[in-house]
Design a protein around this motif. Structure first.
Motif, mmCIF file in Angstrom:
data_model
loop_
_atom_site.group_PDB
_atom_site.id
_atom_site.type_symbol
_atom_site.label_atom_id
_atom_site.label_comp_id
_atom_site.label_asym_id
_atom_site.label_seq_id
_atom_site.Cartn_x
_atom_site.Cartn_y
_atom_site.Cartn_z
ATOM 1 N N LEU A 181 10.425 -15.048 -0.702
ATOM 2 C CA LEU A 181 9.241 -14.489 -1.341
ATOM 3 C C LEU A 181 8.019 -14.895 -0.508
ATOM 4 O O LEU A 181 7.456 -15.965 -0.668
ATOM 5 C CB LEU A 181 9.097 -14.992 -2.782
ATOM 6 N N GLY A 182 7.649 -14.020 0.399
ATOM 7 C CA GLY A 182 6.522 -14.335 1.266
ATOM 8 C C GLY A 182 6.285 -13.241 2.276
ATOM 9 O O GLY A 182 6.762 -12.121 2.142
ATOM 10 N N ASN A 183 5.531 -13.595 3.311
ATOM 11 C CA ASN A 183 5.170 -12.620 4.341
ATOM 12 C C ASN A 183 5.393 -13.257 5.707
ATOM 13 O O ASN A 183 4.592 -14.072 6.156
ATOM 14 C CB ASN A 183 3.702 -12.214 4.162
ATOM 15 N N ILE A 184 6.510 -12.929 6.336
ATOM 16 C CA ILE A 184 6.855 -13.468 7.649
ATOM 17 C C ILE A 184 6.522 -12.406 8.713
ATOM 18 O O ILE A 184 6.737 -11.212 8.483
ATOM 19 C CB ILE A 184 8.361 -13.828 7.715
ATOM 20 N N THR A 185 6.006 -12.857 9.830
ATOM 21 C CA THR A 185 5.603 -11.934 10.902
ATOM 22 C C THR A 185 6.744 -10.980 11.255
ATOM 23 O O THR A 185 7.868 -11.405 11.533
ATOM 24 C CB THR A 185 5.198 -12.731 12.159
ATOM 25 N N GLY A 186 6.440 -9.705 11.216
ATOM 26 C CA GLY A 186 7.422 -8.687 11.580
ATOM 27 C C GLY A 186 8.341 -8.277 10.450
ATOM 28 O O GLY A 186 9.170 -7.379 10.609
ATOM 29 N N VAL A 187 8.209 -8.939 9.288
ATOM 30 C CA VAL A 187 9.060 -8.629 8.132
ATOM 31 C C VAL A 187 8.171 -8.113 7.003
ATOM 32 O O VAL A 187 7.156 -8.747 6.676
ATOM 33 C CB VAL A 187 9.847 -9.879 7.652
ATOM 34 N N ALA A 217 -0.300 -13.987 -10.058
ATOM 35 C CA ALA A 217 -0.852 -13.260 -8.909
ATOM 36 C C ALA A 217 -1.335 -14.228 -7.832
ATOM 37 O O ALA A 217 -1.069 -14.027 -6.634
ATOM 38 C CB ALA A 217 -1.996 -12.358 -9.363
ATOM 39 N N LYS A 218 -2.042 -15.294 -8.233
ATOM 40 C CA LYS A 218 -2.536 -16.283 -7.269
ATOM 41 C C LYS A 218 -1.386 -16.909 -6.479
ATOM 42 O O LYS A 218 -1.461 -17.070 -5.262
ATOM 43 C CB LYS A 218 -3.306 -17.400 -8.001
ATOM 44 N N THR A 219 -0.321 -17.257 -7.198
ATOM 45 C CA THR A 219 0.828 -17.899 -6.551
ATOM 46 C C THR A 219 1.536 -16.926 -5.607
ATOM 47 O O THR A 219 1.880 -17.287 -4.479
ATOM 48 C CB THR A 219 1.812 -18.418 -7.621
ATOM 49 N N ALA A 220 1.742 -15.692 -6.078
ATOM 50 C CA ALA A 220 2.421 -14.687 -5.247
ATOM 51 C C ALA A 220 1.606 -14.362 -3.995
ATOM 52 O O ALA A 220 2.154 -14.263 -2.892
ATOM 53 C CB ALA A 220 2.673 -13.421 -6.068
ATOM 54 N N ILE A 221 0.290 -14.211 -4.159
ATOM 55 C CA ILE A 221 -0.587 -13.931 -3.013
ATOM 56 C C ILE A 221 -0.587 -15.104 -2.047
ATOM 57 O O ILE A 221 -0.553 -14.928 -0.825
ATOM 58 C CB ILE A 221 -2.021 -13.619 -3.499
ATOM 59 N N GLY A 222 -0.596 -16.325 -2.605
ATOM 60 C CA GLY A 222 -0.559 -17.529 -1.766
ATOM 61 C C GLY A 222 0.695 -17.605 -0.906
ATOM 62 O O GLY A 222 0.665 -18.141 0.212
ATOM 63 N N LEU A 223 1.794 -17.048 -1.425
ATOM 64 C CA LEU A 223 3.055 -17.029 -0.673
ATOM 65 C C LEU A 223 3.134 -15.834 0.279
ATOM 66 O O LEU A 223 4.070 -15.728 1.070
ATOM 67 C CB LEU A 223 4.245 -17.003 -1.634
ATOM 68 N N GLY A 224 2.161 -14.930 0.175
ATOM 69 C CA GLY A 224 2.117 -13.787 1.091
ATOM 70 C C GLY A 224 2.721 -12.511 0.564
ATOM 71 O O GLY A 224 2.954 -11.574 1.326
ATOM 72 N N ALA A 225 2.988 -12.453 -0.736
ATOM 73 C CA ALA A 225 3.605 -11.258 -1.315
ATOM 74 C C ALA A 225 2.578 -10.137 -1.490
ATOM 75 O O ALA A 225 1.367 -10.379 -1.537
ATOM 76 C CB ALA A 225 4.241 -11.597 -2.659
ATOM 77 N N ASN A 226 3.071 -8.940 -1.611
ATOM 78 C CA ASN A 226 2.248 -7.769 -1.914
ATOM 79 C C ASN A 226 2.247 -7.598 -3.433
ATOM 80 O O ASN A 226 3.297 -7.372 -4.035
ATOM 81 C CB ASN A 226 2.844 -6.542 -1.223
#
Length: 397
Positions: free
Chosen positions: A186-192, A210-219
């Motif tokens: 659950l996040g946002n990894i470069t290229g993924v 929402a704050k937690t999900a955004i902090g992890l890089g989720a959409n």
């Protein structure tokens, strides 16, 4: 123009009326071990107990009461608490602190005219519970009804913050550990491509999810029927995210694409069901639903109550997590939160000379009172259970 002369009585020195300082009272607080199923929290931490005993108050704790929150009896003893294995002795204290409301068997052990501070969880109570308290002329406060200076409910808000944050952490865990999980981070990894998270509800739970999900890089996409709540959410997040009122077509489109769906809706009695079983059927295989609203019935049609021991089930190829009382899973954090809220009020009650003076001076504390010496003072409870009630402002003034 004639001036009326002063009389001799008017010229004499008058008595000055000074405010009588309230005499401080000493508190004797009992904290029993929680007996309710799945309840792991405790009302006061050792540091809070130390603050009370340092000022001359007594705190009696049932042995093992803090174990589920990682607090040992020794920590409480070192903080000045009296530790006992005698449950009846703890329930015999003039003030009882509990997280869950006392059971009928526990009320039997409580002395008449005792003060009880606990949650009330109105939807789980029965008329016989209030009748038992009324019979013993109990003064009872529900900590979720206590108001802050700004009119908010600090206990509800704090526990909602925990539930919102926890919902995302639980979903992140389920996506990799569950045998049906997708193995997604659950996040946002470069290229993924980032993980897609849909949140239903823009209240405190939804905001912290929402704050937690955004902090992890989720959409993140947030749905709520209140434009005011959605606007406040945008402002509190300090960034623009996708927000929308709830329309079946747009919601279905978001659910079909999402990896995680969080239910954080609230209602006056039962929260509204906004996601039908047909919508769930269209979700991705291995997607995760965390229905935080399950405490009030759940906002997914497929939700069923689960336990901390067996928290998930799979329906329509979607993992469902529907455990009520999520904060209890993070018992130490939740205990710290409750303790931080209750301790200042307890010290204020002592400073004001007792509960009567404290609720007279503090309207926020007064709002938490639902029984005053056996008199029901809460209109919602009165209407719900068809019990006679009195306005507390006419009793305490």
């Amino acid at each position: 123009m004639s001036i009326t002369p002063f009389t001799k009585q008017q010229l004499l020195p008058q008595e000055e009326k000074l405010e009588i300082e309230s005499q401080k009272s000493e508190l004797f607080i009992g904290i029993p071990k929680e007996s309710s199923y799945q309840e792991r929290r405790i009302c006061l931490t050792p540091d809070a107990v130390n603050s009370l005993t340092y000022q001359g108050h007594r705190v009696m704790i049932e042995a093992g009461a803090g174990e589920n929150s990682s607090y040992s009896d020794k920590e409480y003893a070192d903080a000045g608490a009296e530790i006992t294995k005698d449950t009846k002795k703890v329930f015999g204290c003039p003030i009882i602190l509990k997280v869950e409301p006392p059971s009928l068997a526990e009320i039997e052990m409580i002395n008449p005219k005792t003060i009880i501070i606990s949650a009330i969880q109105l939807k789980t109570r029965k008329k016989v519970y209030f009748s038992a308290l009324i019979q013993k002329k109990i003064t009872a406060l529900a900590f979720e009804y206590i108001k802050d200076e700004d009119g908010s409910y600090p206990a509800v808000k704090s526990l909602s913050e925990i539930a919102g944050t926890a919902s995302i952490l639980i979903a992140a865990e389920l996506m990799i550990t569950n045998e049906f999980g997708k193995g997604l981070l659950l996040g946002n990894i470069t290229g993924v491509p980032p993980t897609d998270v849909v949140i239903l509800g823009a209240g405190t739970v939804g905001e912290f999810a929402a704050k937690t999900a955004i902090g992890l890089g989720a959409n993140v996409k947030v749905f709520d029927n209140s434009i005011t709540k959605l606007r406040r959410l945008q402002n509190n997040l300090n960034q623009r995210i996708f927000t929308s009122t709830i329309h079946p077509k747009s919601l279905l489109k978001a659910l079909r694409r999402c990896d995680v769906a969080i239910g954080a809706m609230r209602g006056k009695e039962r929260c509204p069901v906004v996601v039908t079983e047909t919508m769930v059927e269209h979700m991705k295989k291995g997607a995760v639903i965390v229905d935080v609203s399950i405490d009030t019935g759940g906002c997914f049609e497929t939700s069923e109550v689960t336990t901390h021991q067996k928290p998930t089930f799979i329906k329509n190829n979607v993992i469902h997590y529907c455990v009520p009382n999520i904060p209890s899973r993070y018992s130490k954090t939740a205990s710290l939160s409750i303790s931080n809220i209750l301790t200042p009020y307890l010290l204020q009650i002592a400073e004001d000379g007792g509960i009567e003076s404290a609720i007279r001076r503090n309207n926020g504390l007064k709002n938490g009172v639902y029984l005053y010496h056996g008199i029901l003072t809460n209109r919602a409870i009165s209407d719900w259970f068809d019990l006679p009630n009195n306005d507390i402002n006419l009793i305490v003034f």
